[in-house]
Design an enzyme around this catalytic site. Sequence first.
Site, PDB file in Angstrom:
ATOM      1  N   ARG A  78       0.863  -1.161   0.311  1.00  0.00           N
ATOM      2  CA  ARG A  78      -0.018  -0.054   0.051  1.00  0.00           C
ATOM      3  C   ARG A  78       0.799   1.276   0.104  1.00  0.00           C
ATOM      4  NH1 ARG A  78      -3.333  -2.822  -1.751  1.00  0.00           N
ATOM      5  NH2 ARG A  78      -5.404  -3.096  -1.157  1.00  0.00           N
ATOM      6  N   HIS A  83      -1.459   0.206 -10.371  1.00  0.00           N
ATOM      7  CA  HIS A  83      -2.132  -0.921  -9.331  1.00  0.00           C
ATOM      8  C   HIS A  83      -2.564  -2.087  -9.899  1.00  0.00           C
ATOM      9  CE1 HIS A  83      -3.899  -0.765  -5.040  1.00  0.00           C
ATOM     10  NE2 HIS A  83      -3.711  -2.051  -5.723  1.00  0.00           N
TER      11      HIS A  83
END
Length: 318
Positions: free
Chosen positions: A233, A281
């Site tokens: 993250r 991502h």
Amino acid sequence: MPELIAFLATLDADEEAAFVSALSGALPEASIRPFAGLSAAQRAEVEIAIVANPDPAEVALLPRLAWIQSLWAGVERLVRDLGARGIPIVRLVDPELARTMAEAVLAWTYYLQRDMPAYRRQQAAGLWQPLPYRPPAETTVGLLGLGALGTAAAHRLAEAGFRVAAWSRSPKPLPASLIAVETFTGADGLPRLLALSDIVVCLLPLTAQTRGLLGATQFGAMKAGAALMNFGRGPIVVTDDLLAALDAGHLSHAVLDVFDSEPLPPASPLWRHPGVTVLPHVTGPTNPRTAAAIVAHNVRTYRETGRIPDAVDIGRGY
């Protein structure tokens, strides 16, 4: 009447349709309905919600909700937005997701081990210059995180001949096939792992303990010339400190798939930094077909036994 299960997501239309179709195929005995298509009376019937980045205000309109099934492995936003309500949150544990992430870790490890960033710079400069080859056996990859994703990545890296080390907050048992993996734990173990790794791969969840975990001190503990991959993250890495370590030449490159804000803002210096590879991502996408099969199993088990699947520990954040 088939059971109503609400689908709440912030996805584009094609993604939403793909997930609803896969879930409906895997659970034909239920009616999977997007939240927007439910009347107030239908919302009052819903006990199970399947979600992907849902709007918390919509979740609040499901008064009989017994548990929430996430379609992502990462649940920090759900914990932040919904944890206080006390509704159990079940994250997706999908072997296909672990396989896909391990594949990405290996691919980008090769990218760094084979000096692809340097060859890209040489191409831009019109420079024809072979670089010395460093074999996998002389390259140590340090994994941060030894959950399902980290364990799968360790297998793929070890099979490819890399030296593998791993760090976790607390001791984690490893299968016998990974006996050669050197493990480190706790606050004392992190700098030791960083100091011996040529490539550091972050696969950690975002929690209160991991936010800002990789900053100036940690980058300073890494080998000169080492590289970083962040597939966990974004807020785990302190971006300004990473850029400073790259600018100083202490770190050679960073492959980043996750960011503090997504999509990455156009003004971010990460886009244009020569020592950074930006990915949108994509390293661990959820497969609608395999995810739907796991969700269907969880729902049927709940209906047969009344037992909610293993839920996230709200205090730990995962």
